[in-house]
Write an enzyme that holds these catalytic residues in place. Structure first.
Site, PDB file in Angstrom:
ATOM      1  N   HIS A  17       3.651  -0.094  12.419  1.00 45.18           N
ATOM      2  CA  HIS A  17       3.862  -0.076  10.967  1.00 45.18           C
ATOM      3  C   HIS A  17       2.551   0.189  10.224  1.00 45.18           C
ATOM      4  CE1 HIS A  17       6.221  -1.005   7.401  1.00 45.18           C
ATOM      5  NE2 HIS A  17       5.298  -1.844   6.985  1.00 45.18           N
ATOM      6  N   ALA A  38       0.820  -1.211   0.000  1.00 44.71           N
ATOM      7  CA  ALA A  38       0.000   0.000   0.000  1.00 44.71           C
ATOM      8  C   ALA A  38       0.857   1.266   0.000  1.00 44.71           C
ATOM      9  CB  ALA A  38      -0.927  -0.003   1.214  1.00 44.71           C
TER      10      ALA A  38
HETATM   11  N1  INI Z   1       1.520  -3.340   2.854  1.00 41.03           N
HETATM   12  C1  INI Z   1       0.215  -3.631   2.607  1.00 41.03           C
HETATM   13  O1  INI Z   1      -0.283  -3.353   1.512  1.00 41.03           O
HETATM   14  N2  INI Z   1      -0.540  -4.209   3.584  1.00 41.03           N
HETATM   15  C2  INI Z   1      -0.044  -4.534   4.812  1.00 41.03           C
HETATM   16  O2  INI Z   1      -0.795  -5.084   5.669  1.00 41.03           O
HETATM   17  C3  INI Z   1       1.319  -4.245   5.092  1.00 41.03           C
HETATM   18  N3  INI Z   1       1.880  -4.572   6.366  1.00 41.03           N
HETATM   19  O3  INI Z   1       1.164  -5.034   7.250  1.00 41.03           O
HETATM   20  O4  INI Z   1       3.070  -4.396   6.590  1.00 41.03           O
HETATM   21  C4  INI Z   1       2.091  -3.629   4.057  1.00 41.03           C
HETATM   22  N4  INI Z   1       3.388  -3.346   4.261  1.00 41.03           N
HETATM   23  C5  INI Z   1       4.303  -3.138   3.169  1.00 41.03           C
HETATM   24  C6  INI Z   1       4.400  -1.689   2.750  1.00 41.03           C
HETATM   25  O5  INI Z   1       3.219  -1.286   2.063  1.00 41.03           O
HETATM   26  C7  INI Z   1       5.580  -1.483   1.791  1.00 41.03           C
HETATM   27  O6  INI Z   1       5.412  -2.285   0.646  1.00 41.03           O
HETATM   28  C8  INI Z   1       6.913  -1.849   2.445  1.00 41.03           C
HETATM   29  O7  INI Z   1       7.090  -1.112   3.641  1.00 41.03           O
HETATM   30  C9  INI Z   1       8.097  -1.550   1.492  1.00 41.03           C
HETATM   31  O8  INI Z   1       8.138  -0.169   1.122  1.00 41.03           O
END
Ligand code: INI
Length: 155
Positions: free
Chosen positions: A90, A58
């Protein structure tokens, strides 16, 4: 009443629509995508006019939505993802950055964006909102985007 009222027809015929979707929690997000595509096609759109972009999570959705919006090739964009709360903060960073980014990009570019990001405390809540008892947020986001596109055309 003589008041002029502007409302959008839910007709996707001829519209070029971008769908920007996360791969994280893909078994949920895939249902949101299916819901959005099904909705747009049932409302006169054509799959040939839809472009799906997949990104890791996201957090990455706004930058792709921005680039798509800046091409000028899309009448509207649907942003789809699912963030499920874990044991750390997070969740809040990912949700906030995605929501802030999408709102800002929509305002800056004038391209309507449907915001279909599930922000859930549990997997059950996400499942409920991805095509079961609490509806399908992908459908809602596609519908909101479509209505907004059709309203803005008339203002
Ligand atoms: N990204 C999501 O789309 N949903 C989630 O639940 C999630 N969690 O829980 O961590 C999540 N994390 C990843 C984030 O969006 C990035 O892709 C990552 O931090 C790399 O930039």
């Amino acid at each position: 009443m003589s008041m002029k009222t502007i409302e959008g027809q839910l007709n996707a015929k001829g519209l070029k629509i971008g769908i920007v979707a996360a791969r994280f929690n893909d078994f949920i997000v895939d249902r949101l995508i299916s819901g959005a595509v099904d909705y747009l096609v049932r409302h006169g759109g054509s799959e040939d006019d839809l472009t799906l972009v997949r990104l890791p999570g996201a957090f990455e959705l706004p930058i792709a939505a921005r680039k798509m919006a800046l091409t000028g090739d899309f009448d509207g964009i649907v942003v789809l993802g699912a963030v499920i709360r874990g044991a750390t903060p997070h969740f809040d960073y990912v949700c906030n950055e995605c929501a802030k980014g999408v709102a800002q990009i929509s305002m800056d570019t004038g391209v309507p964006m449907g915001f279909g990001l599930l922000t859930c405390d549990s997997l059950d809540q996400a499942i409920e909102r991805a095509g079961s008892k609490a509806g399908n947020k992908g459908v809602e986001a596609a519908s909101a985007m479509l209505e907004t596109v059709r309203v803005l055309e008339q203002i």
